[in-house]
Design an enzyme around this catalytic site. Structure first.
Site, PDB file in Angstrom:
ATOM      1  N   ARG A  66       0.837  -1.198   0.000  1.00  0.00           N
ATOM      2  CA  ARG A  66       0.000   0.000   0.000  1.00  0.00           C
ATOM      3  C   ARG A  66       0.873   1.250   0.000  1.00  0.00           C
ATOM      4  NH1 ARG A  66      -4.678   2.164  -1.692  1.00  0.00           N
ATOM      5  NH2 ARG A  66      -6.002   3.022  -0.055  1.00  0.00           N
ATOM      6  N   THR A 353      -8.553  -0.014 -10.758  1.00  0.00           N
ATOM      7  CA  THR A 353      -7.982  -1.157 -10.055  1.00  0.00           C
ATOM      8  C   THR A 353      -8.038  -2.410 -10.937  1.00  0.00           C
ATOM      9  OG1 THR A 353      -8.789  -0.169  -7.989  1.00  0.00           O
ATOM     10  CG2 THR A 353      -7.977  -2.419  -7.843  1.00  0.00           C
ATOM     11  N   SER A 417      -7.790   0.858   2.570  1.00  0.00           N
ATOM     12  CA  SER A 417      -8.167   0.337   1.259  1.00  0.00           C
ATOM     13  C   SER A 417      -9.360  -0.605   1.405  1.00  0.00           C
ATOM     14  CB  SER A 417      -6.975  -0.411   0.648  1.00  0.00           C
ATOM     15  OG  SER A 417      -7.352  -1.126  -0.510  1.00  0.00           O
ATOM     16  N   GLY A 439     -13.012  -2.316  -8.150  1.00  0.00           N
ATOM     17  CA  GLY A 439     -14.334  -1.743  -7.942  1.00  0.00           C
ATOM     18  C   GLY A 439     -14.432  -0.766  -6.800  1.00  0.00           C
TER      19      GLY A 439
END
Length: 533
Positions: A66, A353, A417, A439
């Protein structure tokens, strides 16, 4: 088997497996190709989460790539002068929302632990494709044509548009020699060359010089970045064991809480595409998201009560709130000891994504979800790749009622996230499913649908992926347009749901391990493909 959102990436994954590579090797090669052919979705300018299953030991490891916030980050970075949160679109473009990319470091860490083929060789397919060119797909064309913001930045404008301002055509061969050179450097010298030296310098310069929302990245921020190994978060659903990635992704915890709430209901007898099934799943999602939005954040900054959120008694109490015939008027986070933080409304932007799943001949598996956040990220292009705008995943309002939000911006912090790469194990602890989806905040409900579909409704992986999507995070039940769910609108509204119909463009890619061998599923809402060695 390799299942990816683009056939070219799936092809490369299969080829790596055929040459003796393992799941991690294939994942690295696939991700580099996706950086090229799906630039709107992911790449080395962003981050992700990788879930790895070791068939020999039975261990599951979560790898955290991340993005991190620059050390110059302030809690009020997304507030207007009057103290109100700025509009999402006003901060998503340019350098302000760019975090330190984590993908390259994460992939190198996973390869160091588990890779078989030499690191440098895994970049060769993407380098060749970048130099020779690839045909622009219909999806890529559609997204370029629909994004006027790309033209704001010269590097992106030159790459994605013709000189007259028209988008690159479907089928047009698009070459990216700059990305090829960047990948060649990382292949030869390792991920460190990305985080220190000319590449890092150019990333910082591009963010700082952005004509819109100049960024706060410093070269020291990139040099300090470290990917993390983390213990997966696991829980039971029916007789199965579900494992996902832990915070700073909320995907695993929120998915497990929703499934834990649904344990109290007989979904098998109700079946799919029924108003009662949609109602129960939507209510479980709302309850889980209320806790997610209130309690979860970067575990290095926030002591979130994950264990309490997944405790059976607590899940049963949350389930007891659900009426079989009427939607809850209001959903609040549950009360538990520890980890109490100010609730902050979470906006769900249009996101991109990507997700892909791999299983190798030894039974090792990878489920990897990666992103640059919104489509084309910050729109800043550096050395052939796009830079993320993932810091928009922080809470824009850092305080509510005098309490600091769990997901408030802070220097060095990783924004929360919803990425949810997931493994499902049978009662004998054998891996049965590797799945995930893009999504945005809808990811969790998309993956939830597939797990309920395969376990409760005995669907194969492709059938479960093909089920119509529906999501409910904060009280609006969204039904996928153009599907049989549209006929349920009236009945669900009569139950008290606020119903909207819209496009819900998932990108689920999954592999099921069955008694007959591997079975793949690819989401045709995008350009998904499955390839088997």
């Amino acid at each position: 088997m390799a299942a990816a959102a683009n056939p070219l990436a799936a092809d490369v994954g299969r080829d790596v497996l055929a040459k003796g590579g393992n799941a991690v090797d294939a994942a690295i090669a696939m991700q580099m190709v996706l950086n090229l052919v799906e630039p709107q979705s992911s790449g080395i300018g962003g981050g992700g989460f990788l879930l790895y299953y070791d068939a020999g030991s039975g261990d599951v490891t979560a790898y955290d790539g991340r993005e991190t916030a620059p050390m110059a980050t302030s809690a009020d970075m997304f507030l207007a002068p009057d103290g109100t949160p700025r509009e999402f679109d006003s901060v998503a473009v340019g350098g302000l929302a760019a975090g330190v990319p984590g993908l390259a470091a994460m992939l190198e860490l996973a390869h160091r632990d588990h890779g078989h083929i030499a690191w440098r060789d895994l970049f060769a397919p993407a380098i060749k494709l970048a130099e020779d060119g690839f045909p622009v797909s219909p999806r890529l064309y559609m997204l370029i044509a629909g994004d006027e913001k790309l033209k704001t930045f010269p590097e992106a404008a030159r790459y994605f548009f013709h000189s007259d301002g028209s988008p690159r055509d479907v089928g047009e061969v698009l070459k990216n020699p700059e990305l090829a050179e960047t990948l060649r450097a990382i292949a030869a010298k390792g991920a460190g060359v990305f985080y220190q030296g000319p590449i890092a310098h150019d990333i910082v310069r591009a963010a700082a010089a952005s004509p819109i929302n100049p960024g706060r990245l410093a070269e020291s921020d990139l040099a300090a970045y470290r990917a993390q190994r983390r213990a997966p978060v696991c829980g039971d659903y029916r007789e199965y064991r579900i494992c996902g990635v832990p915070p700073p992704s909320s995907g695993g915890v929120t998915l497990l809480e929703a499934l834990g709430i649904l344990q109290s209901f007989d979904l098998e007898s109700l079946g799919p595409e029924q108003p009662q099934s949609v109602h129960l799943i939507a209510e479980a999602s709302r309850l889980a998201f209320a806790d997610r939005n209130y309690y979860l954040g970067d575990p290095d900054f926030v002591a979130a009560p994950v264990g309490l959120m997944l405790e059976r008694g607590y899940l049963a109490r949350r389930a007891a709130l659900i009426s079989p015939n009427h939607a809850l008027d209001r959903v609040r986070p549950g009360v538990m000891s520890g980890g109490s933080f100010g609730a902050v409304p979470v906006r769900a932007p249009v996101t991109s994504t990507t997700h892909f799943s791999v299983v190798d001949r030894e039974g090792n598996a990878v489920a990897l979800t990666s992103s640059i956040q919104t489509e084309f990220g910050s729109r800043l292009m550096v050395r052939g790749f796009l830079l993320n705008n993932e810091l928009t995943d922080f809470a824009f309002r850092p305080e509510t009622e005098g309490r600091t939000a769990a997901n408030a911006p802070a220097p060095g912090k990783r924004p929360l996230s919803t990425m949810a790469p997931t493994f499902v194990f049978d009662p004998n602890n054998r891996l049965r499913l590797a799945v995930g989806s893009p999504g945005g905040q809808n990811i969790i409900d998309y993956v939830l649908k597939v797990i309920v579909g395969t376990i409760d409704w005995n669907l194969d992986i492709q059938q479960a992926i093909d089920l119509p999507n529906f999501v409910d995070r904060t009280g609006t039940l969204e039904l996928e347009a153009g599907t049989p769910l549209e006929s349920l609108n009236g009945g669900l509204a009569a139950m008290g749901h606020k119903v909207e119909t819209r496009q819900l463009n998932s990108g689920l890619q999954g592999i099921a391990i069955t008694a007959k061998g591997l079975a793949g599923g690819a989401d045709l809402r995008r350009e998904g493909a499955v390839r088997k060695d």
